[in-house]
Design an enzyme around this catalytic site. Sequence first.
Site, PDB file in Angstrom:
ATOM      1  N   TYR A 149       0.824  -1.083  -0.174  1.00  0.00           N
ATOM      2  CA  TYR A 149      -0.096   0.176   0.025  1.00  0.00           C
ATOM      3  C   TYR A 149       0.713   1.269  -0.032  1.00  0.00           C
ATOM      4  O   TYR A 149       0.636   2.353  -0.574  1.00  0.00           O
ATOM      5  CB  TYR A 149      -1.018   0.160   1.214  1.00  0.00           C
ATOM      6  CG  TYR A 149      -1.504   0.988   1.760  1.00  0.00           C
ATOM      7  CD1 TYR A 149      -3.234   0.898   1.202  1.00  0.00           C
ATOM      8  CD2 TYR A 149      -1.550   2.137   2.025  1.00  0.00           C
ATOM      9  CE1 TYR A 149      -4.048   1.684   0.661  1.00  0.00           C
ATOM     10  CE2 TYR A 149      -3.142   3.093   2.697  1.00  0.00           C
ATOM     11  CZ  TYR A 149      -3.542   2.817   1.408  1.00  0.00           C
ATOM     12  OH  TYR A 149      -4.969   4.311   1.514  1.00  0.00           O
ATOM     13  N   LYS A 153       1.102   4.083  -2.843  1.00  0.00           N
ATOM     14  CA  LYS A 153       0.322   5.252  -2.288  1.00  0.00           C
ATOM     15  C   LYS A 153       1.749   6.536  -3.197  1.00  0.00           C
ATOM     16  O   LYS A 153       1.547   7.654  -3.335  1.00  0.00           O
ATOM     17  CB  LYS A 153       0.162   5.809  -0.967  1.00  0.00           C
ATOM     18  CG  LYS A 153      -1.119   4.930  -0.592  1.00  0.00           C
ATOM     19  CD  LYS A 153      -2.412   5.649  -2.121  1.00  0.00           C
ATOM     20  CE  LYS A 153      -3.517   5.188  -1.459  1.00  0.00           C
ATOM     21  NZ  LYS A 153      -4.876   5.661  -2.620  1.00  0.00           N
TER      22      LYS A 153
HETATM   23  P1  NAD Z   1     -13.627   2.748   0.729  1.00  0.00           P
HETATM   24  O1  NAD Z   1     -13.096   1.184   0.596  1.00  0.00           O
HETATM   25  O2  NAD Z   1     -14.981   3.041   1.948  1.00  0.00           O
HETATM   26  O3  NAD Z   1     -13.954   3.168  -0.438  1.00  0.00           O
HETATM   27  C1  NAD Z   1     -13.069   2.421  -1.397  1.00  0.00           C
HETATM   28  C2  NAD Z   1     -14.080   2.393  -2.980  1.00  0.00           C
HETATM   29  O4  NAD Z   1     -13.119   2.031  -3.818  1.00  0.00           O
HETATM   30  C3  NAD Z   1     -14.928   1.515  -2.543  1.00  0.00           C
HETATM   31  O5  NAD Z   1     -16.340   1.489  -2.820  1.00  0.00           O
HETATM   32  C4  NAD Z   1     -14.762   0.318  -3.805  1.00  0.00           C
HETATM   33  O6  NAD Z   1     -15.729  -0.973  -4.376  1.00  0.00           O
HETATM   34  C5  NAD Z   1     -13.605   0.955  -4.962  1.00  0.00           C
HETATM   35  N1  NAD Z   1     -12.609   0.360  -4.988  1.00  0.00           N
HETATM   36  C6  NAD Z   1     -12.057  -0.925  -5.212  1.00  0.00           C
HETATM   37  N2  NAD Z   1     -11.069  -1.326  -6.020  1.00  0.00           N
HETATM   38  C7  NAD Z   1     -12.074  -0.961  -7.567  1.00  0.00           C
HETATM   39  C8  NAD Z   1     -11.627  -1.086  -8.243  1.00  0.00           C
HETATM   40  N3  NAD Z   1     -10.691  -2.041  -9.277  1.00  0.00           N
HETATM   41  N4  NAD Z   1     -12.334  -0.201  -9.457  1.00  0.00           N
HETATM   42  C9  NAD Z   1     -12.904   0.261  -9.174  1.00  0.00           C
HETATM   43  N5  NAD Z   1     -13.575   0.645  -7.858  1.00  0.00           N
HETATM   44  C10 NAD Z   1     -13.109   0.606  -6.760  1.00  0.00           C
HETATM   45  O7  NAD Z   1     -12.327   2.839   0.990  1.00  0.00           O
HETATM   46  P2  NAD Z   1     -12.145   4.882   2.109  1.00  0.00           P
HETATM   47  O8  NAD Z   1     -12.025   4.775   2.860  1.00  0.00           O
HETATM   48  O9  NAD Z   1     -12.953   5.266   1.175  1.00  0.00           O
HETATM   49  O10 NAD Z   1     -10.833   4.363   0.376  1.00  0.00           O
HETATM   50  C11 NAD Z   1     -10.921   5.793  -0.397  1.00  0.00           C
HETATM   51  C12 NAD Z   1      -9.739   6.179  -0.642  1.00  0.00           C
HETATM   52  O11 NAD Z   1      -8.915   6.882   0.047  1.00  0.00           O
HETATM   53  C13 NAD Z   1      -8.910   4.839  -1.336  1.00  0.00           C
HETATM   54  O12 NAD Z   1      -7.880   4.714  -2.609  1.00  0.00           O
HETATM   55  C14 NAD Z   1      -7.741   4.725  -0.033  1.00  0.00           C
HETATM   56  O13 NAD Z   1      -5.971   4.064  -0.494  1.00  0.00           O
HETATM   57  C15 NAD Z   1      -7.313   5.863   0.565  1.00  0.00           C
HETATM   58  N6  NAD Z   1      -7.190   5.888   2.036  1.00  0.00           N
HETATM   59  C16 NAD Z   1      -7.763   6.304   2.714  1.00  0.00           C
HETATM   60  C17 NAD Z   1      -8.084   6.406   5.092  1.00  0.00           C
HETATM   61  C18 NAD Z   1      -8.374   5.743   5.485  1.00  0.00           C
HETATM   62  O14 NAD Z   1      -8.148   5.685   6.168  1.00  0.00           O
HETATM   63  N7  NAD Z   1      -9.698   5.506   4.844  1.00  0.00           N
HETATM   64  C19 NAD Z   1      -6.443   6.398   4.759  1.00  0.00           C
HETATM   65  C20 NAD Z   1      -5.888   6.886   3.650  1.00  0.00           C
HETATM   66  C21 NAD Z   1      -5.635   6.581   2.151  1.00  0.00           C
END
Ligand code: NAD
Length: 241
Positions: A149, A153
């Site tokens: 991951y 990123k």
């Molecule tokens: P989440 O799991 O709630 O949402 C992620 C979405 O991406 C889901 O709806 C999933 O179906 C979709 N997805 C996954 N693989 C896919 C693919 N191959 N094609 C199309 N869609 C796909 O997660 P989140 O926490 O909302 O994360 C959103 C972004 O934020 C991600 O990139 C994650 O890495 C990043 N992020 C999240 C956090 C956190 O703490 N939640 C922290 C830093 C970064």
Amino acid sequence: MGRLTPSFTGEVAIVTGAGSGIGRSTASALAASGACVHGFDLHFPDDECGVRFHEVDVSNRESVRKAIAEVVEEEGKLDHLVQAAGIVRDRALWKLEPEEWSSVLDVNLSGAFWMLQEAARLMRGAGGGSIVHVASINGMRGKFGQANYAASKAGLIGLTRAAARELGPKGIRVNAVAPGMIETAMTAALPEAVRAKAVAETSLGRLGGPEQVSSAILFLLSDAAAHITGEIIRVDGGQMS
Ligand code: NAD
């Protein structure tokens, strides 16, 4: 306290990962601000909140090309792209399976590249646009169990800066947000000790919600950020401060 509420009336946006968490919050905020929003995700939410959903796997280049072509056929243009699709497959690096390495790189980095490449071609032709990538503070530091991951990123941050350089002369801005731990489906299943450690790292003493990330994304997309490109904004309650 007042909120920044930019208007996106008449503008067309694509949000990946729009079915859940940060992507969902961003897509519905853009729709509420007047944009015509297309959500790309593997799954559709029960309530689509004014967003037109397309079933897309961002790691599949053909799936991406087909869906973007549909948007352009319907709307005739693309003004904004937000890339929030992402996955985790956490494990200590010496135990990481090849599929756990490649799937995270395929979705989080290659998927973002396929989307960016198509959007850049359209926006270059149109003479402008704005793009925001959802990176992570764990792409800026080491985190146990997240070699795949963190690499994806960190790569996304590099891609953001390179794209800002290449696309700036055509009026296209490319930025990223780097969230700390945010309360979404991605983090809901984490052990309590991991969540407590993240809270202890913050200066504000709490985890953020998706709407705190989406408001930073809307700022970067908007004309209020007209002179900002190649920037990475942390939204982490001070986890990295
Ligand atoms: P989440 O799991 O709630 O949402 C992620 C979405 O991406 C889901 O709806 C999933 O179906 C979709 N997805 C996954 N693989 C896919 C693919 N191959 N094609 C199309 N869609 C796909 O997660 P989140 O926490 O909302 O994360 C959103 C972004 O934020 C991600 O990139 C994650 O890495 C990043 N992020 C999240 C956090 C956190 O703490 N939640 C922290 C830093 C970064």
